[in-house]
Every structure is written in C-alpha cells, then in structure tokens.
Design a protein around this motif. Structure first.
Motif, PDB file in Angstrom:
ATOM      1  N   SER A  20       0.787  -1.236   0.000  1.00  0.00           N
ATOM      2  CA  SER A  20       0.000   0.000   0.000  1.00  0.00           C
ATOM      3  C   SER A  20       0.821   1.290   0.000  1.00  0.00           C
ATOM      4  CB  SER A  20      -0.944   0.022   1.207  1.00  0.00           C
ATOM      5  OG  SER A  20      -0.215   0.007   2.422  1.00  0.00           O
ATOM      6  N   GLU A  21       2.036   1.268   0.557  1.00  0.00           N
ATOM      7  CA  GLU A  21       2.780   2.522   0.728  1.00  0.00           C
ATOM      8  C   GLU A  21       3.206   3.159  -0.589  1.00  0.00           C
ATOM      9  OE1 GLU A  21       5.014   1.549   4.988  1.00  0.00           O
ATOM     10  OE2 GLU A  21       6.186   1.818   3.151  1.00  0.00           O
ATOM     11  N   GLY A  22       3.763   2.340  -1.494  1.00  0.00           N
ATOM     12  CA  GLY A  22       4.437   2.855  -2.675  1.00  0.00           C
ATOM     13  C   GLY A  22       5.891   3.169  -2.361  1.00  0.00           C
ATOM     14  N   GLY A  23       6.717   3.211  -3.413  1.00  0.00           N
ATOM     15  CA  GLY A  23       8.114   3.583  -3.224  1.00  0.00           C
ATOM     16  C   GLY A  23       9.025   2.434  -2.883  1.00  0.00           C
ATOM     17  N   TYR A  24       8.807   1.268  -3.502  1.00  0.00           N
ATOM     18  CA  TYR A  24       9.720   0.136  -3.345  1.00  0.00           C
ATOM     19  C   TYR A  24      10.183  -0.350  -4.721  1.00  0.00           C
ATOM     20  CZ  TYR A  24       8.235  -0.182   1.508  1.00  0.00           C
ATOM     21  OH  TYR A  24       7.965   0.108   2.830  1.00  0.00           O
ATOM     22  N   ASN A  25      11.449  -0.727  -4.778  1.00  0.00           N
ATOM     23  CA  ASN A  25      12.030  -1.446  -5.915  1.00  0.00           C
ATOM     24  C   ASN A  25      12.193  -0.619  -7.183  1.00  0.00           C
ATOM     25  OD1 ASN A  25      12.214  -3.700  -4.252  1.00  0.00           O
ATOM     26  ND2 ASN A  25      10.252  -4.523  -4.932  1.00  0.00           N
ATOM     27  N   GLY A  26      11.960   0.692  -7.115  1.00  0.00           N
ATOM     28  CA  GLY A  26      12.331   1.577  -8.209  1.00  0.00           C
ATOM     29  C   GLY A  26      13.827   1.852  -8.165  1.00  0.00           C
ATOM     30  N   PRO A  27      14.369   2.601  -9.139  1.00  0.00           N
ATOM     31  CA  PRO A  27      15.827   2.811  -9.219  1.00  0.00           C
ATOM     32  C   PRO A  27      16.470   3.338  -7.941  1.00  0.00           C
ATOM     33  CG  PRO A  27      14.772   3.545 -11.230  1.00  0.00           C
ATOM     34  CD  PRO A  27      13.657   3.192 -10.288  1.00  0.00           C
ATOM     35  N   THR A  28      15.823   4.270  -7.256  1.00  0.00           N
ATOM     36  CA  THR A  28      16.404   4.845  -6.033  1.00  0.00           C
ATOM     37  C   THR A  28      15.637   4.427  -4.778  1.00  0.00           C
ATOM     38  OG1 THR A  28      15.092   6.873  -6.291  1.00  0.00           O
ATOM     39  CG2 THR A  28      17.279   6.835  -7.307  1.00  0.00           C
ATOM     40  N   ASP A  29      14.701   3.488  -4.910  1.00  0.00           N
ATOM     41  CA  ASP A  29      13.864   3.066  -3.786  1.00  0.00           C
ATOM     42  C   ASP A  29      14.545   1.964  -2.986  1.00  0.00           C
ATOM     43  OD1 ASP A  29      11.793   4.742  -4.591  1.00  0.00           O
ATOM     44  OD2 ASP A  29      10.846   3.191  -5.824  1.00  0.00           O
ATOM     45  N   PRO A  30      14.108   1.752  -1.737  1.00  0.00           N
ATOM     46  CA  PRO A  30      14.543   0.570  -1.001  1.00  0.00           C
ATOM     47  C   PRO A  30      14.146  -0.695  -1.758  1.00  0.00           C
ATOM     48  CG  PRO A  30      13.383   2.104   0.445  1.00  0.00           C
ATOM     49  CD  PRO A  30      13.189   2.597  -0.942  1.00  0.00           C
ATOM     50  N   LYS A  31      15.021  -1.693  -1.698  1.00  0.00           N
ATOM     51  CA  LYS A  31      14.789  -2.934  -2.442  1.00  0.00           C
ATOM     52  C   LYS A  31      14.436  -4.067  -1.475  1.00  0.00           C
ATOM     53  CE  LYS A  31      16.312  -1.083  -6.390  1.00  0.00           C
ATOM     54  NZ  LYS A  31      16.654   0.268  -5.926  1.00  0.00           N
ATOM     55  N   ASN A  32      13.406  -4.825  -1.844  1.00  0.00           N
ATOM     56  CA  ASN A  32      13.075  -6.026  -1.076  1.00  0.00           C
ATOM     57  C   ASN A  32      13.171  -7.255  -1.960  1.00  0.00           C
ATOM     58  OD1 ASN A  32      10.625  -6.342  -2.509  1.00  0.00           O
ATOM     59  ND2 ASN A  32       9.435  -5.254  -0.964  1.00  0.00           N
ATOM     60  N   THR A  45       4.941  -4.224 -11.511  1.00  0.00           N
ATOM     61  CA  THR A  45       5.716  -3.416 -10.560  1.00  0.00           C
ATOM     62  C   THR A  45       4.775  -2.765  -9.554  1.00  0.00           C
ATOM     63  OG1 THR A  45       5.622  -1.514 -12.055  1.00  0.00           O
ATOM     64  CG2 THR A  45       7.551  -2.955 -12.229  1.00  0.00           C
ATOM     65  N   THR A  46       5.282  -2.541  -8.351  1.00  0.00           N
ATOM     66  CA  THR A  46       4.428  -1.927  -7.321  1.00  0.00           C
ATOM     67  C   THR A  46       4.210  -0.443  -7.560  1.00  0.00           C
ATOM     68  OG1 THR A  46       6.412  -1.717  -5.965  1.00  0.00           O
ATOM     69  CG2 THR A  46       4.943  -3.527  -5.460  1.00  0.00           C
ATOM     70  N   GLY A  47       5.260   0.261  -8.029  1.00  0.00           N
ATOM     71  CA  GLY A  47       5.124   1.686  -8.294  1.00  0.00           C
ATOM     72  C   GLY A  47       4.659   2.461  -7.084  1.00  0.00           C
ATOM     73  N   ALA A  48       3.616   3.241  -7.281  1.00  0.00           N
ATOM     74  CA  ALA A  48       3.102   4.090  -6.198  1.00  0.00           C
ATOM     75  C   ALA A  48       2.153   3.344  -5.281  1.00  0.00           C
ATOM     76  CB  ALA A  48       2.396   5.309  -6.788  1.00  0.00           C
ATOM     77  N   ALA A  49       1.792   2.101  -5.641  1.00  0.00           N
ATOM     78  CA  ALA A  49       0.826   1.320  -4.861  1.00  0.00           C
ATOM     79  C   ALA A  49      -0.415   2.168  -4.576  1.00  0.00           C
ATOM     80  CB  ALA A  49       1.471   0.772  -3.598  1.00  0.00           C
ATOM     81  N   ALA A  50      -0.856   2.227  -3.312  1.00  0.00           N
ATOM     82  CA  ALA A  50      -2.024   3.027  -2.962  1.00  0.00           C
ATOM     83  C   ALA A  50      -1.638   4.383  -2.377  1.00  0.00           C
ATOM     84  CB  ALA A  50      -2.909   2.274  -1.969  1.00  0.00           C
ATOM     85  N   GLU A  51      -0.339   4.713  -2.448  1.00  0.00           N
ATOM     86  CA  GLU A  51       0.190   5.999  -1.942  1.00  0.00           C
ATOM     87  C   GLU A  51      -0.130   6.215  -0.466  1.00  0.00           C
ATOM     88  OE1 GLU A  51      -1.245   9.099  -4.525  1.00  0.00           O
ATOM     89  OE2 GLU A  51       0.187   8.577  -6.119  1.00  0.00           O
ATOM     90  N   PHE A  52      -0.118   5.120   0.303  1.00  0.00           N
ATOM     91  CA  PHE A  52      -0.448   5.234   1.725  1.00  0.00           C
ATOM     92  C   PHE A  52       0.571   6.090   2.478  1.00  0.00           C
ATOM     93  CE2 PHE A  52      -0.210   3.410   6.098  1.00  0.00           C
ATOM     94  CZ  PHE A  52      -1.445   3.830   6.542  1.00  0.00           C
TER      95      PHE A  52
END
Length: 512
Positions: A20-32, A45-52
């Motif tokens: 839900s948060e958004g901001g994972y696994n993009g070029p500069t995002d935290p990676k899981n 890709t998750t991308g922005a997800a739900a922008e929580f």
C-alpha cells in the motif's frame, strides 16, 4: 472472563506496507525480495501502490469517521534498514528518518483514535539478505536486531516526542503458512533454485525461531522501560489442513503443554486426528459439486504428505530457541486470517480467460484453468465461527482462561478488475462485498453472544492495493482507479458501497 465494551472491541482494517505505501524497488527506492521479479517483468511493478505513505492522515480520518477503532499496518524492514541496490551484502545502517516517519505515522493513527496493530514482517525482507533469506540461520539474528532497534526507537519517539503510549499490539510475522509454501512449493512468491519439502521445513524452522526470539525481545524491552505489558503474537492463514495451520499453534505451545521433543511426533499425530474429528462434527454446509469432490482428493493427499513429512528433528533451531526461552508462553493471543480455508475449494470448473500470470507450458495452462483464483474463493461464513470457537476453546487453558482471546486479523473477498479497467467483472457467485461483510460480521456477533473473547475484526483491506504481483484482485472497502488516480472511491465497479455497509454494521453491533 473479561467483560468487553464497545471501546475495547477492535473494529478495523488491515494493510501492509509493500502492498500500500508505494516507493519500493524503483531505481532509487529501497529494495526487497520482490525486486528481481519486478525487474524481470514476471509480476507487475508496485510503483506508487495506494500511496499510503503520503495519504495516511486522510485514510486515518476516514476510518475514524466510519466508526473504526483500529488500524493494522506493517513496518517494512526494507525501508528501515534499506539498500538501493540488488546486491547481497552485509547488513546496512538503519535509516533513522524512516523510523521517525513510522513513529509519526503511528502517532497520527493514535490521534485519529485508532489503535495501531503493528506487523513487523509482512512477507517481505530486504534484498541485501538475498532471495532465500529464511533458509539461512543468520537471518534470524538479523531479524531480531531489526525488531530490537525498531521497537526501541519507535516507542521512544512515541512516548518522549509525541507523548503517547507505546505500541500495545504486535504481530511478529504474517502468515508463515502462506509465505513458506508459496515460496517453496507453489512458486507464487520469489525464490531461488530451492524447491520442495526440505527448504520448506528449513524456512519454517527459522521463521518460528525468529518469532520466539522477537516475542521475548519485545517483552524484555517493555519490562525494562516500565511500559504496560504488550500483546504479541503471529498470525496464520486459516486452513482446514492440520499440517498447514494448527500444527504451528501446537508447536508454539509445546512448552506450556510440557511436550518433550521425543514426544513431538505422537503429539502432532494425535492432534491431527482430533482436528479431523472436530471438522467432521462441525458439518459445515459445503456445496458437494464436482470441483469440491476433486478438491477432497487433493486434501486427502495433502494430509497424507503432511503426516509423512512431519519430523520434529528438522525443527532443531526452533526447538532449541523454544527450550531456551525465558517464558513458557510465546504468544499472548490468537490471530487468524479467514478467507477460504478449505483445501477442497482448490479447484473450479475449467476457465481459461482470467489468468493473471503467464503459464510456462501446456500443463501449467491446464492447471491454471482448473485451479481457483482470488475471485473464485468461496464464501463460507460459518467456517469463521467454527475456527474461532474451536481455536479459542483449544488454547484457552494455555493462557489461563476457558477461552483464548482471538483476533480476526484479516477477512476479505476479492473482485476482479484490471488496473487499466479493461476487465471489470462480478464474481461467479455474484456476491457483493457488502453482502460478504454482513454475513461474516453476523458470525462475529454470534461468537460474542456465545461468550468467545473476540478481540476484534479487521477487514482486508481499506483500499484496493498490490496483491503480490498484481493489481487485478480487488479487496478494498474503497476502490482505486489505478489508471487515473489513487483517490479512495466509495463506489466500486459493481455499484456497491462496502465502506458505508461496514460503518452501519459497526453501529448496529451488540457487544456483551
């Protein structure tokens, strides 16, 4: 038995950070550990997800306006101890700004008069641990360090900066009985080359050891700080297969039941037999159609495989940690997630037009056509009543009560709607989410009237979100049109308003 009031019952929703948060696994995002699948294109890709991450103040306010009193969210290890590369590496530094941000989020949750229920591990781990982290014993030490650092930092900021109480409710690991088989049997979750029973048992061994150590760390921290005793558990995906779910709770209660390691095999076999007898006695109202009859054969095979492969000797790390635990008890309440727990529902009548992921061969195409998808999960609310009363009664004596307190940590129903809106269909049973909610909350009412100490009910989820590789399954009280906006829409594509229904059910609910 404890007297419950409208203020003590936890009416809420459940979410997870990665979804839900958004901001994972993009070029500069935290990676899981999902980063490799996202990069390969085998999942969305998750991308922005739900922008929580940016919308949570409004989400909390919305929940409060609906009459909710709780909000389950996860702290994401990959954001708290981040790396921005996909390299396997030694543990990096903790991101104190991320810890502060989570503390501020929890403070906002409290100020919206919602009790936070905090999950410390919801399926994902940092990429720097490698894809098969839970096959390595060192991951247990890393997880315990993450728990100690995170719980200490966030609660100090809550108490000293925000002047609010520390977190009261914890779930250490989410649904280990989904994470492990989906990784090492079905292949639905990311994994390396390892597949089969041996890595499955090894992962369970380490996850259960991690839970016990985390449970003790949290209780020790609270005792040292003079804070009120926390409530700590893990949660399981409800299953009618003993070897999938109930065996986990039985393993966690070995010390309390004074079961020695050499007695473990007979203990589990006897409990599995009793579990089957209770299920038969419940006489739940199944539809005995062709898919169900084929599913029953699969269930019998799974039961045989579970019994054949269960051996306590393979859980040596967990058993050593449990033996060394300063506390006999290693869960404070039961938390279960109720969707469709019946293995006989694994099959459906053949349908080949709703595949969410590419099939690798003809056999895979056939199996995808006859196995149930999220939107095929059957609704059987009577099963929710059965599992809650049975588990509460079974484990009550272990917590010094007639019945063990129980939290429905997730309950929900999927609709099908593509993120580009190219397909938006109703379920094969034509059920609306409002109808699902009414049927299941009715069973919660029944449980309360029967004196089962129900802690609360959490609906999965507040909004549509990322469902482990796809945005097509829709579970939200509020819909999201992912093609155009992340706004929360009270009207879904079938014309239903489930959030309004949930609010009315809460107002009408009778406790006591």
């Amino acid at each position: 038995m404890q007297a419950w009031s409208n203020n003590s019952f936890l009416w809420g929703v459940a979410t997870s950070g990665y979804q839900s948060e958004g901001g994972y696994n993009g070029p500069t995002d935290p990676k899981n550990n999902w980063v490799w699948d996202e990069l390969q294109g085998s999942v969305m890709t998750t991308g922005a997800a739900a922008e929580f991450r940016t919308r949570y103040p409004d989400d909390f306010a919305t929940c409060h306006a609906l009459g909710l009193t709780a909000f389950r969210l996860s702290l994401e290890w990959a954001r708290i101890q981040p790396s921005t590369t996909t390299d396997v590496a030694p543990a990096p530094a903790y991101d104190l700004a991320a810890l502060d941000a989570y503390s501020d989020m929890l403070a906002a949750c409290r100020r919206a008069q919602l009790e936070p229920i905090v999950t410390l591990h919801h399926f994902t781990h940092p990429a720097w641990l490698g894809i098969d982290a839970w096959l390595q014993p060192a991951t247990v030490d890393c997880f315990v360090d993450y728990v100690q650092t995170t719980v200490t930092h966030i609660n100090r900021r809550l108490t000293e900066y925000h002047h609010l109480p520390p977190i009261q409710w914890y779930i250490t690991t989410n649904e280990p009985n989904i994470l492990v088989p989906n990784t090492y049997l079905s292949g639905m979750f990311p994994a390396g080359a390892a597949r089969g029973i041996e890595p499955l048992i090894r992962a369970y061994n380490h996850l259960l050891a991690a839970h016990v150590r985390a449970y003790n760390v949290i209780h020790d921290l609270y005792a040292a700080a003079g804070w009120a005793t926390p409530q700590v558990t893990l949660n399981t995906y409800c299953s009618d297969l003993y070897w999938s779910e109930k065996v986990i709770w039985d393993l966690l209660s070995l010390r309390q039941q004074d079961i020695k390691i050499h007695e473990l095999q007979d203990f589990a076999y006897a409990n599995a037999k009793q579990f089957e007898a209770e299920l038969r006695k419940a006489d739940l109202p199944f539809q005995h159609n062709l898919p169900y009859r084929c599913g029953q054969l699969a269930r019998r095979l799974s039961n045989w495989l579970g019994k054949r492969n269960f051996d306590g000797k393979h859980l040596h790390d967990y058993l050593a940690v449990l033996t060394a635990s300063p506390r006999d008890r290693v869960f404070d309440y039961l938390a279960i997630d109720y969707y469709d727990p019946f293995l006989a529902h694994i099959f459906r009548l053949p349908h080949f037009a709703d595949f969410e992921f590419k099939t690798k061969d003809f056999r895979g195409w056939i199996m995808s056509g006859i196995t149930s998808k999220w939107w095929d999960w059957r609704s059987l609310p009577e099963g929710l009543h059965y599992f809650c009363q049975y588990y509460s009664r079974e484990f009550g004596p272990l917590v010094g009560q007639t019945h063990c307190p129980i939290l429905i940590a997730e309950n929900g129903m999927a609709l099908r709607r593509k993120p580009d809106n190219s397909i938006a269909t109703q379920r094969s049973d034509s059920m609306l989410r409002s109808e699902f909610l009414k049927a299941h909350v009715q069973q919660v009412q029944r449980l309360v009237q029967e004196g089962i100490p129900m802690l609360g009910y959490l609906h999965w989820s507040m909004t549509d979100n990322y469902e482990w590789g796809s945005y097509t399954p829709r579970f939200g009280l509020f819909s999201i049109d992912f093609q155009h906006t992340r706004d929360r829409l009270p009207l879904d594509h079938l014309g239903d308003r489930p959030s309004a229904t949930y609010a009315q059910l809460i107002r009408d609910f009778q406790l006591g």
